[in-house]
Design an enzyme around this catalytic site. Sequence first.
Site, PDB file in Angstrom:
ATOM      1  N   HIS A   1       0.686  -1.220   0.026  1.00  0.00           N
ATOM      2  CA  HIS A   1      -0.080   0.096   0.100  1.00  0.00           C
ATOM      3  C   HIS A   1       0.851   1.240  -0.093  1.00  0.00           C
ATOM      4  CE1 HIS A   1      -3.952  -1.707   0.812  1.00  0.00           C
ATOM      5  NE2 HIS A   1      -3.361  -2.880   1.275  1.00  0.00           N
TER       6      HIS A   1
ATOM      7  N   LYS B   1      -8.306  13.997   4.373  1.00  0.00           N
ATOM      8  CA  LYS B   1      -7.310  12.802   4.491  1.00  0.00           C
ATOM      9  C   LYS B   1      -6.373  12.642   5.582  1.00  0.00           C
ATOM     10  CE  LYS B   1      -6.115  14.219   0.198  1.00  0.00           C
ATOM     11  NZ  LYS B   1      -6.360  12.926  -0.518  1.00  0.00           N
ATOM     12  N   ARG B   2      -5.688  11.925   5.922  1.00  0.00           N
ATOM     13  CA  ARG B   2      -4.601  12.289   6.983  1.00  0.00           C
ATOM     14  C   ARG B   2      -3.718  13.342   6.533  1.00  0.00           C
ATOM     15  NH1 ARG B   2      -4.090   8.246  11.253  1.00  0.00           N
ATOM     16  NH2 ARG B   2      -2.138   9.341  11.638  1.00  0.00           N
TER      17      ARG B   2
ATOM     18  N   LYS C   1       1.207  14.497   1.202  1.00  0.00           N
ATOM     19  CA  LYS C   1      -0.450  14.740   0.555  1.00  0.00           C
ATOM     20  C   LYS C   1      -0.423  16.275   0.316  1.00  0.00           C
ATOM     21  CE  LYS C   1      -2.343  10.718   3.045  1.00  0.00           C
ATOM     22  NZ  LYS C   1      -3.170  10.017   2.131  1.00  0.00           N
TER      23      LYS C   1
ATOM     24  N   THR D   1      -8.400   6.918  -2.165  1.00  0.00           N
ATOM     25  CA  THR D   1      -9.763   6.295  -2.347  1.00  0.00           C
ATOM     26  C   THR D   1     -10.875   7.435  -1.942  1.00  0.00           C
ATOM     27  OG1 THR D   1      -9.627   5.492  -0.071  1.00  0.00           O
ATOM     28  CG2 THR D   1      -9.277   3.707  -1.996  1.00  0.00           C
TER      29      THR D   1
ATOM     30  N   LYS E   1     -14.412   8.511  -3.905  1.00  0.00           N
ATOM     31  CA  LYS E   1     -15.651   9.064  -3.018  1.00  0.00           C
ATOM     32  C   LYS E   1     -16.131  10.155  -3.403  1.00  0.00           C
ATOM     33  CE  LYS E   1     -13.869   6.037   0.878  1.00  0.00           C
ATOM     34  NZ  LYS E   1     -12.767   6.075   1.853  1.00  0.00           N
TER      35      LYS E   1
END
Length: 814
Positions: A364, A552-553, A558, A660, A664
Amino acid sequence: MTTERDKNMEQNFDKERFKEALSTKLASYFGVTPEEAEEAQIYKSLVLVVRDILVKKRAKFHEARKKRGGKRVYYMCMEFLIGRSLKNNLCNLGIEPIVRETLSELGFSLSAVYKKEPDPGLGNGGLGRLAACFMDSLTTLSYPATGHTICYEYGLFKQKIIDGVQVELPDDWMNDGSVWLEPRADKSCLVRFGGRVLESWENGRCKIHHVDYEEVQAIPYDLMITGAESEAVNILRLWRAHSVRTFNMSAFTQGQYVKAIEENISAETISKVLYPSDHHTEGKMLRLSQQYFLCSAALQNIIAEYLAGHGTLADFKEKIAIHLNDTHPALCIPELMRILLDMYSYSWEDAWDVCTHVFSYTNHTIMPEALEVWNEDLFKLKLPRIHQIIVEINRRYTQELWSLYPGDWDRISRMAILCGGQIRMANLSVVGSYKVNGVSKLHSELLTKTVFHDYYKKDPQQFTNVTNGIAHRRWLIYANPMLAALLDETIGPDYRKQPEKLSEFAKFANDNAVLEQLSLIKKANKERFARYVKEKTGLLLNIDSIFDVQTKRLHEYKRQLLNALQIIEAYTKLKENPTLNMLPQTYLFAAKAAPGYHMAKEIIKLIYFIASDIEKQPALREKIRVVFMEDYNVSLAEILIPAADLSEQISLAGKEASGTGNMKFMINGAVTIGTLDGANIEISEAVGPDNIYIFGLNTDEVDELWRRGYVAADCYNKSERLRRAIDALGSGFDGHTFSELFAYLLSGHGIADPYMCLADFDSYCLAHDRALTDYQNKNKWNKMALHNIANAGIFSSDRSIEEYAQKIWSLSKV
Ligand code: 26V
């Protein structure tokens, strides 16, 4: 023979029966009538009623599966971020309308009852949520599957932001959440830690004696998983650690009351708490204990179950698939070896043959700090027998490598499991599995080019891709019921179980009535979310502004910081010219930072103080507003995602394995602004270039820039927009300056701006400008939203699971 009535018990579920069942639970558990009951009692009794339905359904499915024989899959994962269960189960069973009506007659609101359920945070983020979506699809598609995980007493911490600082509070979900769990003391087993391994020879065979170990009792708690309109009920088995030492009565009677209890504590710490830092391994021995605890308990259980059904282990490798979700459960491999060798007297070759036909592994992330390694000396003390087995796996494997690549020491040491006093879990996982997959096209390709390149050269067939997916029923149908109703009306309800049929929605791209509906639905979802924000924070959001969302985290890769810089630039420009005519913008963030992750917490602080700075200027906040929502979890995502107009997926190319959240948002009609990273690439291919805002460097360009030598200051010097944003960090927001972030971006301790925010800044701003312009063309925007929804079918986890079943597990439906 099953009658029509038995066949679908929930179809015979009517108001009267439900009222009776609920009253019985209320009376027997709480001693109250429905009239006297409190909401919390209604919630618990309703769960018990649902569980009764599921137990019956489960029994039938179990029988059908046994009769059919065939293969089953075990999904091993240290995290299952399941979210709340009540609504999901009522909707899956098709009984939500009856329950809602009946409760309303009794004076209760089902929506209020839903809120009584805690949201179990048994995962950090994407990896754990994926596992939960997969259980949903496996069950909906009638595949026989069991999940195994740890029953953490405390899930991921609850987040509060106080004066810009993230404060972590315990997530005590079991109090009201454990009503869903069925304790299975009958299936408990013992897991051994520490001690020494002795060998003796008996009848020409080496016998292993593990002595002086400490034993921990593993007790499973079962959670039943439903599928939508499906006969299947699968189980998620959560393991809890208990002390086997019984209460020390003599210490107690000698007046040492506390000592008597203390003795019971250490074993229980194993399942006490979920480790909260994803993408960063700390090499903590408690984490290793958790991993072995899960692997050993699950494998003992799998074998016991198998023997109960088959009487022998003969066909085990044909009938069982065990999937390792990341390397965290990789000790399943040596544990299965241990059981077969030491308990069932298998030869090494036979035991290894079973393992390498049973295990498959999904990677992952390729971020080096997340690749797990254990110090061999400490490992040996904690798990001496497992260590011996890994040494032998490694010895045989490197011997094989030597014959394939004689003299190529570099390659052999790269591929070895043991190296430099460390145990490399990714290598163990690849060596012990028959298939390895990544989670998006790009990520799977990167795996074969980088971290697993040597293994790929050795056996290309071992590697494959299965792009992630999301449970579209939870994330579209249940989270966005108005959109689901519009889809039912326009394309019919088939997409609920055949998500590829969402593509039929594209036919309505020029139907102005449908486009208008779509925009009204978005507006209603924004209103619903705004009500929630008002209730939680007191802030009044402007529904007519564009909702630009990044949830998100919190992680440097990110690039929430890139988003913040873009906002700072727009805000600074507005401050210079307050009458500037611009589209009102609402920037929404939600993110948890790992408790020890300093830079991530600085970024939260920055966003928080940009927000508070703006709040103090009533004229400007009409045009630009920033809100940081506390405590991001599945339930918040379910209400926030349907309200988003723009979805921020802006990681540095090559860093986000899949993502992911991007799926969504898309399926709820948000348009993506994103880099060519992870599954964004496949999203972009699916919707076409006109329905997405792609910006920034691609992976090749990132590599090239690294090779040439990336100098963040060059970007700063070249771009006026960027200078304006970065300089504002120095002057600060709401009285707080951010010199550390300034230095991080421009000079850095090691490398300045390691995730290249500055390199992508200008292109990001331009993409943003385009999005804001397009948003003002309502018809154009609605069409983009429609195309995103219509092309989201392939990102349903139903599709992912069909691929796993076919390409990896060779699994068929019951
Ligand atoms: C690592 C660690 C290290 C020790 C402490 C606990 C912990 C928990 C998780 C991890 C692994 C993180 C890997 C991960 O979550 N990857 C994400 O997986 C998603 C599902 O495949 C994917 O969409 C995201 O892009 C990817 O970052």
